[in-house]
Design a protein around this motif. Sequence first.
Motif, mmCIF file in Angstrom:
data_model
loop_
_atom_site.group_PDB
_atom_site.id
_atom_site.type_symbol
_atom_site.label_atom_id
_atom_site.label_comp_id
_atom_site.label_asym_id
_atom_site.label_seq_id
_atom_site.Cartn_x
_atom_site.Cartn_y
_atom_site.Cartn_z
ATOM 1 N N ILE A 179 0.866 -1.174 0.000
ATOM 2 C CA ILE A 179 0.000 0.000 0.000
ATOM 3 C C ILE A 179 0.904 1.226 0.000
ATOM 4 C CG2 ILE A 179 -1.771 1.284 1.262
ATOM 5 C CD1 ILE A 179 -2.599 -1.473 2.477
ATOM 6 N N VAL A 180 0.696 2.105 -0.984
ATOM 7 C CA VAL A 180 1.519 3.303 -1.103
ATOM 8 C C VAL A 180 0.607 4.528 -1.120
ATOM 9 C CG1 VAL A 180 3.329 4.482 -2.394
ATOM 10 C CG2 VAL A 180 3.170 1.986 -2.496
ATOM 11 N N ILE A 181 0.956 5.502 -0.301
ATOM 12 C CA ILE A 181 0.222 6.764 -0.233
ATOM 13 C C ILE A 181 1.114 7.843 -0.830
ATOM 14 C CG2 ILE A 181 -0.851 8.468 1.300
ATOM 15 C CD1 ILE A 181 -1.190 6.118 3.321
ATOM 16 N N TYR A 182 0.590 8.552 -1.818
ATOM 17 C CA TYR A 182 1.364 9.565 -2.538
ATOM 18 C C TYR A 182 0.817 10.961 -2.286
ATOM 19 C CZ TYR A 182 2.645 5.504 -5.405
ATOM 20 O OH TYR A 182 3.078 4.283 -5.844
ATOM 21 N N ASN A 183 1.722 11.904 -2.096
ATOM 22 C CA ASN A 183 1.415 13.333 -2.125
ATOM 23 C C ASN A 183 2.209 13.887 -3.295
ATOM 24 O OD1 ASN A 183 -0.302 13.705 0.203
ATOM 25 N ND2 ASN A 183 1.496 13.153 1.393
ATOM 26 N N VAL A 184 1.501 14.349 -4.305
ATOM 27 C CA VAL A 184 2.124 14.793 -5.551
ATOM 28 C C VAL A 184 2.527 16.262 -5.424
ATOM 29 C CG1 VAL A 184 1.779 15.051 -8.044
ATOM 30 C CG2 VAL A 184 0.770 13.100 -6.834
ATOM 31 N N SER A 185 3.664 16.608 -5.989
ATOM 32 C CA SER A 185 4.134 17.995 -5.983
ATOM 33 C C SER A 185 3.196 18.871 -6.807
ATOM 34 C CB SER A 185 5.546 18.083 -6.572
ATOM 35 O OG SER A 185 6.454 17.375 -5.770
ATOM 36 N N ALA A 186 3.050 20.107 -6.378
ATOM 37 C CA ALA A 186 2.197 21.058 -7.094
ATOM 38 C C ALA A 186 2.624 21.165 -8.553
ATOM 39 C CB ALA A 186 2.280 22.428 -6.439
ATOM 40 N N GLY A 187 1.647 21.095 -9.444
ATOM 41 C CA GLY A 187 1.913 21.228 -10.872
ATOM 42 C C GLY A 187 2.457 19.978 -11.538
ATOM 43 N N LYS A 188 2.553 18.868 -10.799
ATOM 44 C CA LYS A 188 3.147 17.643 -11.344
ATOM 45 C C LYS A 188 2.152 16.480 -11.451
ATOM 46 C CE LYS A 188 7.377 19.119 -11.797
ATOM 47 N NZ LYS A 188 8.090 19.059 -13.061
ATOM 48 N N TYR A 189 0.877 16.772 -11.315
ATOM 49 C CA TYR A 189 -0.123 15.702 -11.301
ATOM 50 C C TYR A 189 -0.145 14.908 -12.605
ATOM 51 C CZ TYR A 189 -1.699 17.502 -6.873
ATOM 52 O OH TYR A 189 -1.740 17.893 -5.557
ATOM 53 N N MET A 190 -0.174 15.576 -13.738
ATOM 54 C CA MET A 190 -0.218 14.865 -15.015
ATOM 55 C C MET A 190 1.076 14.097 -15.251
ATOM 56 S SD MET A 190 -1.988 13.876 -17.531
ATOM 57 C CE MET A 190 -3.396 14.937 -17.699
ATOM 58 N N ASP A 191 2.212 14.705 -14.921
ATOM 59 C CA ASP A 191 3.496 14.002 -15.056
ATOM 60 C C ASP A 191 3.500 12.739 -14.199
ATOM 61 O OD1 ASP A 191 4.477 16.017 -16.744
ATOM 62 O OD2 ASP A 191 5.362 17.121 -15.072
ATOM 63 N N PHE A 192 2.981 12.853 -12.983
ATOM 64 C CA PHE A 192 2.928 11.712 -12.070
ATOM 65 C C PHE A 192 2.079 10.588 -12.635
ATOM 66 C CE2 PHE A 192 0.589 9.466 -8.723
ATOM 67 C CZ PHE A 192 1.637 8.873 -8.032
ATOM 68 N N VAL A 193 0.850 10.894 -13.047
ATOM 69 C CA VAL A 193 -0.020 9.812 -13.520
ATOM 70 C C VAL A 193 0.508 9.194 -14.820
ATOM 71 C CG1 VAL A 193 -2.088 10.548 -12.274
ATOM 72 C CG2 VAL A 193 -1.707 11.393 -14.590
ATOM 73 N N LYS A 194 1.131 9.992 -15.677
ATOM 74 C CA LYS A 194 1.732 9.434 -16.898
ATOM 75 C C LYS A 194 2.900 8.515 -16.551
ATOM 76 C CE LYS A 194 0.448 12.983 -20.250
ATOM 77 N NZ LYS A 194 0.945 14.048 -21.139
ATOM 78 N N TRP A 195 3.746 8.940 -15.621
ATOM 79 C CA TRP A 195 4.884 8.113 -15.185
ATOM 80 C C TRP A 195 4.381 6.787 -14.600
ATOM 81 C CZ3 TRP A 195 10.082 7.697 -15.245
ATOM 82 C CH2 TRP A 195 10.705 6.954 -14.245
ATOM 83 N N MET A 196 3.368 6.865 -13.760
ATOM 84 C CA MET A 196 2.828 5.657 -13.148
ATOM 85 C C MET A 196 2.156 4.761 -14.188
ATOM 86 S SD MET A 196 4.027 6.111 -10.236
ATOM 87 C CE MET A 196 3.341 4.923 -9.108
#
Length: 140
Positions: free
Chosen positions: A29-46
């Motif tokens: 189980i992993v809980i993520y807090n994404v950096s401001a302005g990086k949401y799309m980059d995060f979901v694409k990376w994942m």
Amino acid sequence: MKALLAAFVLLMLFTASHTTMAQDNESLIVIYNVSAGKYMDFVKWMAEGEAIAKEAGAPAAQWYVHHNGAGWDYISITPQLSAAQQEVVDKKDEEIRKKKGLPMGMAAGLKFRQFISNHSDTFAGGPFTAEQLVKMAEGK
């Protein structure tokens, strides 16, 4: 042996080693807090990591998105494999990443950290009913 990325092989690159054999019903189980302005980059990376994990034979992660309340953005829950199964998946994952020229190891970890302000991960058993927990506690 590194853990699967949220919940899947990608998480292996970012989380602490998990050296014990997976127990029945064990998940990461992993809980993520994404950096401001990086949401799309995060979901694409994942999503990219999830596609590689699927190709390598890893179990799919379940993703949850924050709507309101607690201070997290995403949670992933990924079923874990036995040590032998994980070894096979790890090898395939590495081959796929090398073939695609993707970062691995510390380089992948540093890239991942561009997208998040923090994350936490833990291995947990479940899901169980309360009745099952009572039986487990009673040794039945």
